[in-house]
Design a protein around this motif. Structure first.
Motif, mmCIF file in Angstrom:
data_model
loop_
_atom_site.group_PDB
_atom_site.id
_atom_site.type_symbol
_atom_site.label_atom_id
_atom_site.label_comp_id
_atom_site.label_asym_id
_atom_site.label_seq_id
_atom_site.Cartn_x
_atom_site.Cartn_y
_atom_site.Cartn_z
ATOM 1 N N UNK A 24 0.884 -1.176 0.000
ATOM 2 C CA UNK A 24 0.000 0.000 0.000
ATOM 3 C C UNK A 24 0.916 1.218 0.000
ATOM 4 N N UNK A 25 0.820 2.045 -1.035
ATOM 5 C CA UNK A 25 1.769 3.173 -1.058
ATOM 6 C C UNK A 25 1.154 4.522 -1.398
ATOM 7 N N UNK A 26 -0.181 4.581 -1.436
ATOM 8 C CA UNK A 26 -0.824 5.907 -1.523
ATOM 9 C C UNK A 26 -2.012 5.948 -0.552
ATOM 10 N N UNK A 27 -2.255 7.120 0.008
ATOM 11 C CA UNK A 27 -3.319 7.219 1.014
ATOM 12 C C UNK A 27 -4.700 7.128 0.380
ATOM 13 N N UNK A 28 -4.783 7.309 -0.930
ATOM 14 C CA UNK A 28 -6.083 7.217 -1.602
ATOM 15 C C UNK A 28 -6.475 5.760 -1.878
ATOM 16 N N UNK A 29 -5.540 4.848 -1.685
ATOM 17 C CA UNK A 29 -5.815 3.411 -1.825
ATOM 18 C C UNK A 29 -6.867 3.020 -0.777
ATOM 19 N N UNK A 30 -7.979 2.395 -1.208
ATOM 20 C CA UNK A 30 -9.010 2.013 -0.216
ATOM 21 C C UNK A 30 -8.449 1.083 0.860
ATOM 22 N N UNK A 31 -7.374 0.356 0.540
ATOM 23 C CA UNK A 31 -6.777 -0.537 1.537
ATOM 24 C C UNK A 31 -6.128 0.284 2.659
ATOM 25 N N UNK A 32 -5.668 1.509 2.324
ATOM 26 C CA UNK A 32 -5.115 2.407 3.357
ATOM 27 C C UNK A 32 -6.209 2.714 4.384
ATOM 28 N N UNK A 33 -7.386 3.049 3.872
ATOM 29 C CA UNK A 33 -8.504 3.373 4.768
ATOM 30 C C UNK A 33 -8.885 2.162 5.617
ATOM 31 N N UNK A 34 -8.874 0.983 4.995
ATOM 32 C CA UNK A 34 -9.256 -0.229 5.738
ATOM 33 C C UNK A 34 -8.234 -0.527 6.832
ATOM 34 N N UNK A 35 -6.964 -0.390 6.489
ATOM 35 C CA UNK A 35 -5.901 -0.631 7.474
ATOM 36 C C UNK A 35 -5.988 0.404 8.594
ATOM 37 N N UNK A 36 -6.191 1.648 8.198
ATOM 38 C CA UNK A 36 -6.295 2.720 9.197
ATOM 39 C C UNK A 36 -7.463 2.459 10.145
ATOM 40 N N UNK A 37 -8.570 1.982 9.593
ATOM 41 C CA UNK A 37 -9.738 1.693 10.436
ATOM 42 C C UNK A 37 -9.415 0.589 11.436
ATOM 43 N N UNK A 38 -8.707 -0.436 10.982
ATOM 44 C CA UNK A 38 -8.371 -1.551 11.884
ATOM 45 C C UNK A 38 -7.395 -1.090 12.966
ATOM 46 N N UNK A 39 -6.396 -0.308 12.556
ATOM 47 C CA UNK A 39 -5.426 0.201 13.538
ATOM 48 C C UNK A 39 -6.120 1.129 14.531
ATOM 49 N N UNK A 40 -7.036 1.950 14.022
ATOM 50 C CA UNK A 40 -7.746 2.892 14.897
ATOM 51 C C UNK A 40 -8.630 2.147 15.886
ATOM 52 N N UNK A 41 -9.262 1.079 15.425
ATOM 53 C CA UNK A 41 -10.058 0.249 16.337
ATOM 54 C C UNK A 41 -9.228 -0.200 17.532
ATOM 55 N N UNK A 42 -8.050 -0.721 17.240
ATOM 56 C CA UNK A 42 -7.189 -1.228 18.310
ATOM 57 C C UNK A 42 -6.690 -0.074 19.185
ATOM 58 N N UNK A 43 -6.264 1.010 18.535
ATOM 59 C CA UNK A 43 -5.710 2.142 19.288
ATOM 60 C C UNK A 43 -6.783 2.803 20.154
ATOM 61 N N UNK A 44 -7.998 2.929 19.607
ATOM 62 C CA UNK A 44 -9.075 3.560 20.375
ATOM 63 C C UNK A 44 -9.458 2.674 21.561
ATOM 64 N N UNK A 45 -9.452 1.371 21.339
ATOM 65 C CA UNK A 45 -9.740 0.458 22.441
ATOM 66 C C UNK A 45 -8.679 0.589 23.532
#
Lengths: 410, 410
Positions: free
Chosen positions: B251-272
């Protein structure tokens, strides 16, 4: 729990010609003490005030601003404790105005010549009828004696444990000018313009045009330097009133040396009252004076002083008389992220504890414990980046702070 | 005292391919538990971090910034609890660098490929020789098992009462990607860039160039939304590491939908993890979620949320389960002096308590007490001036907060 604080001694207070105070019990809360205060100003008196910056400014604060902005002469102040008349909408404004009208009718002046003040519980409607019913007794008690001032200070208390009053006198053009102040407020207290409620009365002959600037300058050097818990109240009001009856020629420019002399006297009284507020801070067991020196501006000095004073970690360490240097550095570093920490020195009392951003080589834990043991403590932080400075006063955070605020409905 | 918080259950954690953790007891304080943690990253791993904004940033924070800015590959992290290595000057920097060298020697990498972290007492010199002596044991314990992660979470605790770890998995291009995070910190805690110490490990194949932005975005949506006492620590560090071993295209651009998916997963863990920090806040008996809606900007929503969360008066009322509406309004009005209060509505749980800036007509004290009784509480403030919103998490202020901080030397 107050730190080195005694009730006002009438022998140390002075009358202010042209100004009378009278209190009465209105029963706003379930208490039998006086809780309404009336202050009568002789014709020709002048007033100016500074007020809370909180968006939820209480109804009486809004009415005070209107009455002062309109350039009315001011003939009376009416204060109640036990209810803040805040978050009370149109009904709250009507209640504040109704209390002004009732005072005006009694005193024979206009409602716009009356300033209303309230302190106590928020979001409950003001029982204005109780205040109106108590006003004739307050009027009958109007007096300019030192004892009346001591009673006035007691009538405006809420969670204060000790009433706060202070007087001074100065000589202007060979004429003795008197200053007497009263204040209240021990929690929800980090005045942004003024403390919760404070009144300074004088007979100095100073022009009405200069009063707004004078009251602001005095507030900045006194009430704006004290904090108990960092929570700015919705009702903060500090008002300076003068009967202008002193027989000296009017002071009408700020460059007049008499302006500086008067300001110094007023500031003495206001700073003393501000310190009394921190000494009587909710649950206070320690009184802390924080000097910040070597600052690039007064603003950044203030920012650092308030940062230390409001840190719960610093305040709890203080309660424990724990010389916790790290928490002080943490608070300094948070308040001023751009600081070059290697130039920072800190003293607790006369002991150098931090030198060039690290623990001072000469520092011993025993010295730290010795200087933090008393109830009255001082601290100095030198930022090493300028010549500006300020002083901030605060108290510690004790079990009783939690107890008082977990039990009292402000 | 933690609110609805259990220790990490290894059955709910996942391994992260390419990343191993191992802890050991170094005896930095008078305890026998593990207090040093080593994290080993496989060759090709990438890391980025966000750190405290406090001017007194600790020595390890300074070294981390250097090692990350230099664009080094990162091969190991070394963490100690019990001493923050802060306010320790040149000697502190040398100690942090010495720990990096010791790790590098053991692991066969360069000292600049090691990131050091410390948490604990401030202004005392780091006993780096104890850390160095414990490293071989930590290395021998290196493992990627869920149990090793649970042990790692425990090794970095200070006044935490419960270790904090959390995992999730997501599927990227048909490949399972793992995320496991650990965090610590329960006081001196209002992360400005990140919490005291938190680590998120993944094997997602994301370019090194995107990591700094990703870690910042995740921090803003998680650790930057939690506060215990408003005091930003000198050692706050949040680091995201990835072994990049997952077998999906990079994944090498922030517009990649996989960036958003990864960010969501990381945010889930970090927010928890961030919420766990507030649940384990010093002396916490209540966990409060504050939603701020109807804001003109995310910044002002955040300002209001933090204003409520950090008010000692709100926090002590919360401790008492006291539906003290006035204190919440006071905190809102302080945070946003320009607010038109007549458009402000507030809910405690599902109960409308403040409507148009005053007490809601439908509100009863009984309803307020009912929704504030549980250990887990929510509050919503609608500012009525826009469409932006945020969420902030915090805990109450109890007798035990004072007790812990009057007795513990941070």
């Amino acid at each position: 729990m107050a730190v080195n604080l005694l009730p006002p001694n009438p022998a140390e207070l002075v009358s202010v010609p042209g100004i009378k105070v009278g209190s009465a019990p209105a029963g706003i809360k379930k208490w039998t003490r006086d809780d309404v205060l009336l202050i009568e100003l002789a014709p020709g008196s002048r007033a100016a005030g500074v007020f809370t910056q909180n968006a939820f400014a209480a109804a009486p604060v809004q009415v005070c601003r209107q009455h002062l902005q309109a350039g009315n002469s001011i003939r009376a102040l009416v204060v109640n404790a036990g209810n803040a008349n805040c978050g009370t909408g149109a009904q709250g404004l009507q209640a504040a105005q109704a209390s002004c009208r009732a005072v005006a009718e009694l005193m024979g002046c206009k409602a716009q010549e009356v300033l209303p003040f309230s302190t106590g519980v928020i979001l409950e409607h003001l029982p204005v009828e109780k205040i109106v019913a108590a006003l004739p007794v307050a009027q009958a008690n109007l007096s300019d004696t030192p004892q009346a001032w001591a009673n006035a200070a007691a009538a405006i208390m809420t969670t204060d444990t000790i009433a706060k009053a202070r007087s001074t006198q100065l000589v202007v053009d060979g004429v003795t000018v008197s200053v007497t102040g009263i204040a209240k407020g021990v929690g929800m207290l980090e005045p942004n313009m003024a403390t919760m409620l404070a009144y300074l009365a004088t007979d100095a002959n100073i022009s009405a045009a200069l009063l707004p600037q004078l009251v602001k300058e005095v507030a900045d050097a006194s009430f704006n330097r004290v904090t108990v818990d960092g929570d700015t109240s919705t009702n903060d009001s500090f008002v300076l009133i003068t009967s202008a009856q002193a027989a000296h020629p009017e002071i009408n420019v700020t460059t007049d040396p008499r302006y500086a002399a008067l300001k110094a006297a007023l500031t003495d009284v206001a700073a003393d009252l501000a310190q009394r507020i921190a000494r009587d801070g909710e649950g206070a067991t320690k009184f802390l004076t924080i000097q910040v020196t070597g600052a690039a501006s007064v603003e950044e000095a203030h920012q650092v002083g308030k940062g230390i004073a409001n840190s719960p970690l610093v305040k709890t360490a203080l309660f424990a008389s724990d010389p916790n240097l790290g928490r002080v550095l943490m608070a300094v570093g948070n308040a001023l992220p751009s600081l070059d920490t290697q130039k920072t020195n800190v003293w607790f009392g006369d002991v150098l504890v931090v030198e060039n951003g690290g623990r001072a080589a000469s520092y011993t834990e025993a010295d730290g414990q010795r200087v933090l043991a008393p109830a009255e403590i001082s601290m100095r932080v030198d930022l090493g980046r300028g010549t500006e400075h300020t002083t901030v006063w605060t108290c510690d955070f004790s079990y009783d702070y939690v107890k008082i605020n977990a039990e009292y409905r402000t």
